[in-house]
Write a protein that holds these residues in place. Structure first.
Motif, mmCIF file in Angstrom:
data_model
loop_
_atom_site.group_PDB
_atom_site.id
_atom_site.type_symbol
_atom_site.label_atom_id
_atom_site.label_comp_id
_atom_site.label_asym_id
_atom_site.label_seq_id
_atom_site.Cartn_x
_atom_site.Cartn_y
_atom_site.Cartn_z
ATOM 1 N N UNK A 184 0.843 -1.188 0.000
ATOM 2 C CA UNK A 184 0.000 0.000 0.000
ATOM 3 C C UNK A 184 0.882 1.243 0.000
ATOM 4 N N UNK A 185 0.468 2.199 -0.794
ATOM 5 C CA UNK A 185 1.123 3.498 -0.851
ATOM 6 C C UNK A 185 0.238 4.482 -0.105
ATOM 7 N N UNK A 186 0.836 5.256 0.806
ATOM 8 C CA UNK A 186 0.071 6.226 1.581
ATOM 9 C C UNK A 186 0.714 7.602 1.443
ATOM 10 N N UNK A 187 -0.133 8.599 1.308
ATOM 11 C CA UNK A 187 0.330 9.996 1.201
ATOM 12 C C UNK A 187 -0.874 10.903 1.384
ATOM 13 N N UNK A 188 -0.616 12.188 1.458
ATOM 14 C CA UNK A 188 -1.695 13.171 1.547
ATOM 15 C C UNK A 188 -1.878 13.877 0.207
ATOM 16 N N UNK A 189 -3.155 14.026 -0.165
ATOM 17 C CA UNK A 189 -3.501 14.729 -1.393
ATOM 18 C C UNK A 189 -4.447 15.879 -1.061
ATOM 19 N N UNK A 190 -4.086 17.097 -1.469
ATOM 20 C CA UNK A 190 -5.018 18.217 -1.377
ATOM 21 C C UNK A 190 -5.973 18.134 -2.562
ATOM 22 N N UNK A 191 -7.217 18.620 -2.375
ATOM 23 C CA UNK A 191 -8.197 18.518 -3.468
ATOM 24 C C UNK A 191 -9.154 19.691 -3.420
ATOM 25 N N UNK A 192 -9.762 20.006 -4.577
ATOM 26 C CA UNK A 192 -10.594 21.208 -4.673
ATOM 27 C C UNK A 192 -12.009 20.992 -4.134
ATOM 28 N N UNK A 193 -12.527 19.769 -4.172
ATOM 29 C CA UNK A 193 -13.879 19.510 -3.669
ATOM 30 C C UNK A 193 -13.820 19.103 -2.199
ATOM 31 N N UNK A 231 5.666 0.542 -6.604
ATOM 32 C CA UNK A 231 7.000 1.134 -6.680
ATOM 33 C C UNK A 231 7.086 2.155 -7.812
ATOM 34 N N UNK A 232 6.427 1.882 -8.926
ATOM 35 C CA UNK A 232 6.391 2.842 -10.032
ATOM 36 C C UNK A 232 5.743 4.143 -9.580
ATOM 37 N N UNK A 233 4.633 4.033 -8.847
ATOM 38 C CA UNK A 233 3.948 5.226 -8.365
ATOM 39 C C UNK A 233 4.757 5.972 -7.309
ATOM 40 N N UNK A 234 5.467 5.247 -6.488
ATOM 41 C CA UNK A 234 6.261 5.885 -5.430
ATOM 42 C C UNK A 234 7.322 6.811 -6.002
ATOM 43 N N UNK A 235 7.896 6.442 -7.116
ATOM 44 C CA UNK A 235 8.996 7.210 -7.703
ATOM 45 C C UNK A 235 8.560 8.096 -8.867
ATOM 46 N N UNK A 236 7.287 8.108 -9.177
ATOM 47 C CA UNK A 236 6.781 8.854 -10.334
ATOM 48 C C UNK A 236 6.899 10.358 -10.103
ATOM 49 N N UNK A 237 7.171 11.091 -11.146
ATOM 50 C CA UNK A 237 7.247 12.553 -11.087
ATOM 51 C C UNK A 237 5.908 13.112 -10.605
ATOM 52 N N UNK A 238 5.969 14.198 -9.811
ATOM 53 C CA UNK A 238 4.792 14.678 -9.084
ATOM 54 C C UNK A 238 3.595 14.995 -9.975
ATOM 55 N N UNK A 239 3.783 15.738 -11.025
ATOM 56 C CA UNK A 239 2.648 16.118 -11.868
ATOM 57 C C UNK A 239 1.995 14.898 -12.503
ATOM 58 N N UNK A 240 2.822 13.985 -12.933
ATOM 59 C CA UNK A 240 2.279 12.760 -13.506
ATOM 60 C C UNK A 240 1.580 11.923 -12.436
ATOM 61 N N UNK A 241 2.141 11.918 -11.240
ATOM 62 C CA UNK A 241 1.518 11.194 -10.123
ATOM 63 C C UNK A 241 0.139 11.780 -9.820
ATOM 64 N N UNK A 242 0.028 13.107 -9.774
ATOM 65 C CA UNK A 242 -1.262 13.744 -9.522
ATOM 66 C C UNK A 242 -2.301 13.307 -10.553
ATOM 67 N N UNK A 243 -1.908 13.316 -11.834
ATOM 68 C CA UNK A 243 -2.830 12.916 -12.904
ATOM 69 C C UNK A 243 -3.238 11.448 -12.758
ATOM 70 N N UNK A 244 -2.270 10.606 -12.399
ATOM 71 C CA UNK A 244 -2.548 9.183 -12.232
ATOM 72 C C UNK A 244 -3.547 8.947 -11.104
ATOM 73 N N UNK A 245 -3.369 9.651 -9.993
ATOM 74 C CA UNK A 245 -4.263 9.462 -8.848
ATOM 75 C C UNK A 245 -5.661 9.994 -9.172
ATOM 76 N N UNK A 261 5.176 13.538 1.569
ATOM 77 C CA UNK A 261 6.030 12.470 1.071
ATOM 78 C C UNK A 261 5.183 11.220 0.833
ATOM 79 N N UNK A 262 5.710 10.296 0.035
ATOM 80 C CA UNK A 262 5.008 9.038 -0.256
ATOM 81 C C UNK A 262 5.690 7.906 0.501
#
Length: 392
Positions: A184-193, A231-245, A261-262
């Motif tokens: 499991x990957x855990x992190x905090x995501x800010x969101x507009x809604x 592991x791919x998601x953990x090391x993914x560039x931030x903007x691409x990670x945001x789009x993926x999530x 941090x992730x």
């Protein structure tokens, strides 16, 4: 060095146990491998702990709850369980329960810091950090914990060194280990809604997602996938990670961005074959390490140390011995009755809701629809989530 009780492991379970036992008038030594600085200012580790009302009560009684900043306590007002992209969700709320929230989400590192600050303020607790424990020796009427920088003699040793406890192994206690072959990957995501303080557990095809509401217009993301994809998601560039999530959660919270941090954790559940040996007990994840799907792990750890403290208090009243065979026998019996059904049920739920074959998808969708229509079932689960009960 001598003390009434020696605790191996200065994490939340170990420190909570130390506080409970010191309140009984016992002297307690805590041995922790991590350095003092890591205990005093624990780093954010991605984990948000869903505390029941009972756990909050235990932390309040221990003096730790008042040390957690209010901004770090997020009420959980509703929980939703979903499966697939189009489904009938199973919901749990506080209606008719007489409480403002099902429970409270608090970051693990804030709980750790609060327990540490309270522990070092207690005169009956000695905390030795940066110390590796080698083994526990049975001396008949006591035990000696052999450790770097000096051994500790006591009447009871308690291992609280995690689900892969080395001390448990050295004591000859085996464990059931259920490997889910997921991380499991855990992190905090800010969101507009806004999240409206609603937690969502979503079992989608090929992934499991939890969105846990925290203060400040953000949610804790818990994403479960095979280890290589995590592991791919953990090391993914931030903007691409945001789009993926955003794609993975179906854009349900609008634009999202990573604000922490992730962190990645393997999913393995552990249940010790025994909880005790002669003048020795297991507590926390060293005894029972739960799959996080039902959010019981930390709460069961707190409940377990509460049971142990109750039995030690009774033992002290009987014969003044905190590590007697009677104390440990009663603790083991009560903690097993509390944890064994939940451990089995949690593993069953995790298996049913993470398998993607057609029969499993059908069963979980039908199950959610049926469960949401059964008022007694929903009331029972809601009461279990809130958990206002006592350990006695």
């Amino acid at each position: 060095m001598r003390s009434d009780v020696t605790i191996i492991g200065g994490g939340p379970a170990g420190l909570a146990t130390a506080l409970s036992l010191e309140s009984l008038g016992l002297s307690v030594t805590v041995l922790e491998r991590a350095p003092q600085a890591a205990l005093a200012e624990p780093a954010f580790d991605g984990r948000e702990i869903a505390l029941t009302h009972h756990s909050v009560s235990l932390l309040r009684d221990a003096g730790a709850w008042a040390r957690i900043p209010s901004v770090g306590i997020s009420p959980l007002r509703e929980a939703r369980v979903e499966t697939g992209r189009h489904n009938h969700p199973l919901t749990f709320d506080t209606n008719g329960q007489g409480v403002e929230a099902l429970g409270y989400l608090v970051s693990n590192h804030l709980i750790r810091r609060a327990l540490y600050e309270e522990a070092v303020s207690r005169p009956g607790i000695v905390l030795r950090a940066g110390v590796a424990t080698r083994r526990v020796r049975d001396d008949g009427d006591g035990v000696t914990v052999l450790a770097e920088g000096g051994d500790v003699m006591s009447r009871l040793a308690i291992a609280a060194d995690g689900r892969f406890s080395e001390i448990r192994r050295l004591q000859g206690i085996g464990a059931i280990v259920h490997d889910f072959h997921r991380s499991m990957l855990v992190c905090r995501m800010a969101h507009e809604s806004p999240h409206h303080h609603v937690a969502t557990q979503w079992f989608d095809d090929g992934q499991t997602i939890a969105l846990l509401p925290v203060n400040g217009g953000a949610s804790s993301l818990v994403l479960t996938l095979p280890p290589d994809r995590i592991e791919v998601l953990r090391t993914m560039e931030r903007e691409r990670f945001n789009e993926e999530i955003m794609a993975r959660v179906g854009n349900r919270l609008g634009a999202m961005r990573l604000v922490s941090s992730r962190h990645v954790y393997p999913l393995r559940a552990v249940y010790a074959h025994r909880f005790t040996a002669r003048r020795f007990a297991l507590i926390g994840d060293a005894a029972v390490g739960m799959h996080p799907i039902t959010a019981h792990g930390f709460n069961l750890g707190l409940k377990g140390q509460g049971i142990l403290a109750q039995e030690i208090a009774a033992g002290m009243a009987r014969d003044g011995d905190p590590g007697s065979a009677a104390v440990l026998r009663r603790f083991s019996m009560r903690h097993r009755l509390t944890t064994a059904p939940l451990f089995a049920a949690t593993n069953g739920i995790a298996t049913l809701y993470t398998r993607d074959e057609s029969p499993f998808r059908y069963l979980r969708r039908a199950g959610l629809r049926a469960a949401d229509s059964l008022a007694p079932f929903k009331a029972a689960v809601t009461n279990m989530l809130i958990d206002r009960g006592k350990t006695a």
